[in-house]
Enzyme design. Structure first.
Site, PDB file in Angstrom:
ATOM      1  N   HIS A 155      34.024 100.482   1.258  1.00 43.70           N
ATOM      2  CA  HIS A 155      33.697 100.924  -0.099  1.00 43.70           C
ATOM      3  C   HIS A 155      34.027 102.401  -0.321  1.00 43.70           C
ATOM      4  O   HIS A 155      34.169 102.829  -1.467  1.00 43.70           O
ATOM      5  CB  HIS A 155      32.222 100.671  -0.399  1.00 43.70           C
ATOM      6  CG  HIS A 155      31.906  99.254  -0.748  1.00 43.70           C
ATOM      7  ND1 HIS A 155      32.028  98.760  -2.030  1.00 43.70           N
ATOM      8  CD2 HIS A 155      31.484  98.216   0.013  1.00 43.70           C
ATOM      9  CE1 HIS A 155      31.679  97.480  -2.042  1.00 43.70           C
ATOM     10  NE2 HIS A 155      31.359  97.125  -0.818  1.00 43.70           N
ATOM     11  N   ASP A 181      31.854  94.758  -4.722  1.00 39.47           N
ATOM     12  CA  ASP A 181      30.877  93.678  -4.599  1.00 39.47           C
ATOM     13  C   ASP A 181      30.614  93.125  -5.994  1.00 39.47           C
ATOM     14  O   ASP A 181      30.252  93.883  -6.910  1.00 39.47           O
ATOM     15  CB  ASP A 181      29.566  94.188  -4.004  1.00 39.47           C
ATOM     16  CG  ASP A 181      29.724  94.685  -2.573  1.00 39.47           C
ATOM     17  OD1 ASP A 181      30.677  94.247  -1.900  1.00 39.47           O
ATOM     18  OD2 ASP A 181      28.891  95.498  -2.133  1.00 39.47           O
ATOM     19  N   GLU A 229      30.871  87.583   3.789  1.00 41.89           N
ATOM     20  CA  GLU A 229      30.097  87.929   2.597  1.00 41.89           C
ATOM     21  C   GLU A 229      30.761  87.334   1.363  1.00 41.89           C
ATOM     22  O   GLU A 229      31.882  87.706   1.026  1.00 41.89           O
ATOM     23  CB  GLU A 229      29.997  89.454   2.444  1.00 41.89           C
ATOM     24  CG  GLU A 229      29.349  90.134   3.639  1.00 41.89           C
ATOM     25  CD  GLU A 229      29.418  91.658   3.536  1.00 41.89           C
ATOM     26  OE1 GLU A 229      29.922  92.188   2.516  1.00 41.89           O
ATOM     27  OE2 GLU A 229      28.984  92.322   4.494  1.00 41.89           O
ATOM     28  N   HIS A 285      31.934  90.181  -1.425  1.00 36.51           N
ATOM     29  CA  HIS A 285      32.741  91.366  -1.117  1.00 36.51           C
ATOM     30  C   HIS A 285      34.228  91.029  -1.147  1.00 36.51           C
ATOM     31  O   HIS A 285      34.693  90.154  -0.413  1.00 36.51           O
ATOM     32  CB  HIS A 285      32.347  91.893   0.269  1.00 36.51           C
ATOM     33  CG  HIS A 285      33.121  93.098   0.714  1.00 36.51           C
ATOM     34  ND1 HIS A 285      32.519  94.307   0.953  1.00 36.51           N
ATOM     35  CD2 HIS A 285      34.440  93.277   0.996  1.00 36.51           C
ATOM     36  CE1 HIS A 285      33.441  95.189   1.351  1.00 36.51           C
ATOM     37  NE2 HIS A 285      34.611  94.568   1.376  1.00 36.51           N
TER      38      HIS A 285
END
Length: 236
Positions: free
Chosen positions: A134, A141, A203, A206
């Site tokens: 990030h 996200d 995830e 993401h």
């Protein structure tokens, strides 16, 4: 070191640009700020320009399939200082959930908890060779909002530290509700993949484009084109 962090970075120098929040749904107020994370003069709602262009393309594709639906942005750019805050916060949450005393943790137990934390969170590294995804401006996200403005239930919340975070956790369920979770996760993946993003293997929320994880997940080995954004170079 995680496997994707072994990928070389050839920083392209592309600028960071503000996300036009009016065309997306937004998680507001920002959860990490509510928890106490300090962005100072920075904002989480920035991405590299090409990444933003691709996100808009994904949004347009989503609406062609499901009119009225929107991508909801949970988090985008994250300074390393915020990454550090969330890692420490999560560690403390795990300690509290297990009814432990942080001052009395054994070295073995402390390491065990850190391993749990780093299943979800990237190391808040300042090493230019191993930036948190990030912090490159190339990871985001997200979830979905339906035509009524309701956040789509994906079966688990973003950032949950459990097996339910795995994208295919509900894939083989025979329960209609859980199969719907899987279908909606697949829809999210479809629209993002269409626009050139790669999904984090662990995830469902993401996605990335151009960073080390994206390069690592590429079918053809490539180098990453985005490294860590220096906070002094970030357009506030």
């Amino acid at each position: 070191m995680k496997p994707y962090q072994q990928i070389a970075i050839a920083e392209c120098g592309e600028s960071m640009v503000q996300i036009p929040l009016e065309i997306f749904a937004v998680e507001s107020p920002h959860l990490y700020q509510l928890l106490g994370a300090t962005y100072a003069e920075l904002s989480p709602y920035y991405l590299r320009k090409s990444v933003l262009d691709s996100l808009i393309k994904a949004q347009e594709y989503l609406q062609s399939k499901n009119p009225g639906w929107r991508i909801q942005i949970f988090d985008a750019y994250r300074p390393v200082s915020v990454q550090q805050f969330m890692v420490d916060y999560t560690f403390a949450q795990v300690v509290e959930a297990q009814k432990l005393n942080i001052a009395n943790l054994s070295a073995v137990k402390r390491e065990d908890i850190w391993q749990q934390v780093y299943q979800i969170w990237a190391l808040p590294s300042l090493d230019p060779l191993t930036p948190p995804p990030h912090s490159t401006g190339a990871a985001i996200d997200i979830t979905l909002v339906d035509g009524t403005g309701k956040v789509v239930n994906m079966g688990s919340p973003i950032d949950e530290m459990s097996a339910r975070s795995h994208p295919d956790y509900f894939a083989n369920s025979s329960l209609p509700e859980q199969q719907q979770y899987h279908n909606d996760r697949q829809l999210l993946r479809e629209v993002m993949t269409y626009a050139g993003f790669a999904r984090h293997p662990g995830e469902w929320w993401h996605f990335c484009q151009g960073d080390q994880m994206w390069a690592w997940l590429s079918l053809n080995p490539v180098v990453a084109r985005y490294g860590r954004v220096e906070e002094t170079d970030y357009p506030s």
